[in-house]
Scaffold this motif. Structure first.
Motif, PDB file in Angstrom:
ATOM      1  N   GLY A  65      -9.709 108.482 -29.035  1.00 23.36           N
ATOM      2  CA  GLY A  65      -8.275 109.127 -28.711  1.00 23.36           C
ATOM      3  C   GLY A  65      -7.661 110.166 -29.455  1.00 23.36           C
ATOM      4  N   GLN A  66      -7.942 110.202 -30.777  1.00 22.58           N
ATOM      5  CA  GLN A  66      -7.433 111.146 -31.820  1.00 22.58           C
ATOM      6  C   GLN A  66      -8.066 112.312 -31.989  1.00 22.58           C
ATOM      7  OE1 GLN A  66      -6.164 109.234 -35.673  1.00 22.58           O
ATOM      8  NE2 GLN A  66      -4.747 107.911 -34.648  1.00 22.58           N
ATOM      9  N   ILE A 126      -7.000 108.276 -24.344  1.00 23.00           N
ATOM     10  CA  ILE A 126      -8.124 108.208 -23.702  1.00 23.00           C
ATOM     11  C   ILE A 126      -8.315 108.291 -22.085  1.00 23.00           C
ATOM     12  CG2 ILE A 126     -10.246 106.732 -23.119  1.00 23.00           C
ATOM     13  CD1 ILE A 126     -10.284 106.023 -26.198  1.00 23.00           C
ATOM     14  N   LEU A 127      -7.211 107.430 -21.426  1.00 21.47           N
ATOM     15  CA  LEU A 127      -7.149 107.154 -20.151  1.00 21.47           C
ATOM     16  C   LEU A 127      -6.758 108.525 -19.395  1.00 21.47           C
ATOM     17  CD1 LEU A 127      -5.898 103.558 -19.821  1.00 21.47           C
ATOM     18  CD2 LEU A 127      -8.269 104.374 -19.435  1.00 21.47           C
ATOM     19  N   ALA A 169     -14.519 109.719 -13.008  1.00 17.86           N
ATOM     20  CA  ALA A 169     -14.526 108.440 -11.716  1.00 17.86           C
ATOM     21  C   ALA A 169     -13.950 107.250 -12.034  1.00 17.86           C
ATOM     22  CB  ALA A 169     -15.825 108.336 -11.202  1.00 17.86           C
ATOM     23  N   GLU A 170     -14.332 106.718 -13.489  1.00 20.73           N
ATOM     24  CA  GLU A 170     -13.954 105.388 -14.301  1.00 20.73           C
ATOM     25  C   GLU A 170     -12.260 105.339 -14.270  1.00 20.73           C
ATOM     26  OE1 GLU A 170     -15.373 102.781 -15.422  1.00 20.73           O
ATOM     27  OE2 GLU A 170     -17.374 103.446 -15.093  1.00 20.73           O
ATOM     28  N   ARG A 179     -12.387  99.230 -21.196  1.00 22.18           N
ATOM     29  CA  ARG A 179     -11.645  98.228 -21.857  1.00 22.18           C
ATOM     30  C   ARG A 179     -10.060  98.631 -22.011  1.00 22.18           C
ATOM     31  NH1 ARG A 179     -11.353  96.718 -28.229  1.00 22.18           N
ATOM     32  NH2 ARG A 179     -10.168  98.369 -28.287  1.00 22.18           N
ATOM     33  N   GLU A 180      -9.862  99.737 -22.332  1.00 20.44           N
ATOM     34  CA  GLU A 180      -8.364 100.063 -22.131  1.00 20.44           C
ATOM     35  C   GLU A 180      -7.610 100.293 -20.558  1.00 20.44           C
ATOM     36  OE1 GLU A 180      -6.759 100.829 -24.986  1.00 20.44           O
ATOM     37  OE2 GLU A 180      -8.593 100.118 -25.771  1.00 20.44           O
ATOM     38  N   ALA A 181      -8.722 100.509 -19.927  1.00 26.19           N
ATOM     39  CA  ALA A 181      -7.973 100.400 -18.363  1.00 26.19           C
ATOM     40  C   ALA A 181      -7.745  99.035 -17.962  1.00 26.19           C
ATOM     41  CB  ALA A 181      -9.112 101.139 -17.381  1.00 26.19           C
TER      42      ALA A 181
END
Lengths: 215, 215
Positions: free
Chosen positions: B30-31, B113-114, B127-128, B70-72
């Motif tokens: 993310g960073q 990330i998302l 796609a994820e 996981r984050e989704a």
């Protein structure tokens, strides 16, 4: 009376030929994606030799960057031209939205490059499209500010509120443009109407059956 | 009474250690971004050896994919938990938005990330995240449909209208979450409030100084 093939291509001005190359590149990148698109394909579609494409722009990366810039400039110009500053706030928004959705519907490959391709292939492309987005957000923030000043002298909308509302509106427009282009039978006018009702009336009024009307 | 270092790491259950690795991976991706992040860095942050990270997930690509999932899942769970179905339509929207903006503010690396990383590094990551987005749009479409049915028996909102409104709302939320996380001093509550007013009241009412209120 038609021009002989060789003569015609000799006479074609450089600007016209460059434009055809760029059109072919936008179409190919937009439909096939940055990675899958090949310089061969682009040259063939433009009806020129591959060396000529490389002569014009040195690499696939430069060509893609040029496509992003051209499409970003065209989109910004279309929205600016649409939002007529002498209209009332709601009419101005409607005109701007109609211009945006018409432009993205008429140029689906250009929009695919800006909204999808440029963001999914990292830098330097993502930064190019971020610059364009910042410019559109600043423009929309200005429109909201002008509309708020027009409506009441002492605006209750702080600068940060306006920036937030502009971010919301731009995000909603991006999302709907992608949806409209991918959904069979959704016209530009319909997408613009959906966003106009959402943005101007709000869900609260829509739930009650109220709709925004230009009259 | 504190556990001895070696004993502690031996006794740590596999699930806990895996969670720590994932936490470290989400923070690093993310960073630093997908490309710049290294498996060395992730292993060091998680306090484990690099082979252990590879043992858990075979490659950087798999690890990143696991982070996206996981984050989704966490984001979808937070929004679902927030939107309490027995509330009135506006309160339900407010609860869902508050949950969304709180989650993205508390998990800025997961949101990065998302919203940014997964989209800027092509497939299979794009796609994820598209799958997650489709799920959220479907959920929001359902909420709007339930609210419309609640308000008037014969709904004037066609299914396609609702899908379009859901696309607009989700796009606005994505845009504002990125803006809130990048703008100094914009709280989750403020971002949720801006979107609630935009989405429920509409710009038309906001220009007149009207605001949505929970009471």
């Amino acid at each position: 009376m038609g021009p002989v093939k060789g003569v015609r291509s000799k006479r074609m001005p450089r600007a016209v030929r460059e434009r055809q190359m760029m059109d072919a590149a936008v179409r190919t990148f937009g439909q096939r994606g940055y990675r899958a698109a090949s310089m061969d394909e682009i040259a063939e579609l433009a009806g020129v030799s591959k060396p000529l494409v490389y002569l014009y722009l040195n690499s696939k990366e430069e060509l893609f960057t040029a496509c992003i810039r051209r499409e970003a400039d065209a989109l910004i110009a279309a929205v600016r031209a649409g939002a007529e500053p002498r209209l009332a706030a709601d009419r101005q928004l409607w005109a701007g939205l109609a211009a945006f959705f018409t432009h993205t519907a008429v140029n689906p490959d250009g929009w695919a490059i800006l909204h999808r391709q440029a963001r999914t292939h990292g830098e330097p492309f993502a930064a190019e499209v971020a610059t364009m987005r910042d410019e559109i957000v600043a423009f929309v923030t200005g429109l909201i500010g002008a509309a708020a000043r027009e409506t009441h002298r002492e605006s209750e909308l702080a600068a940060r509120d306006m920036a937030g509302l502009a971010q919301a509106l731009v995000g909603a427009a991006e999302s709907l443009a992608g949806w409209a282009n991918e959904t069979e039978g959704v016209s530009a006018k319909e997408a613009a109407g959906t966003l106009m009702n959402f943005a101007w009336m709000g869900l609260g009024d829509l739930m009650k059956g109220a709709r925004w009307s230009a009259r």
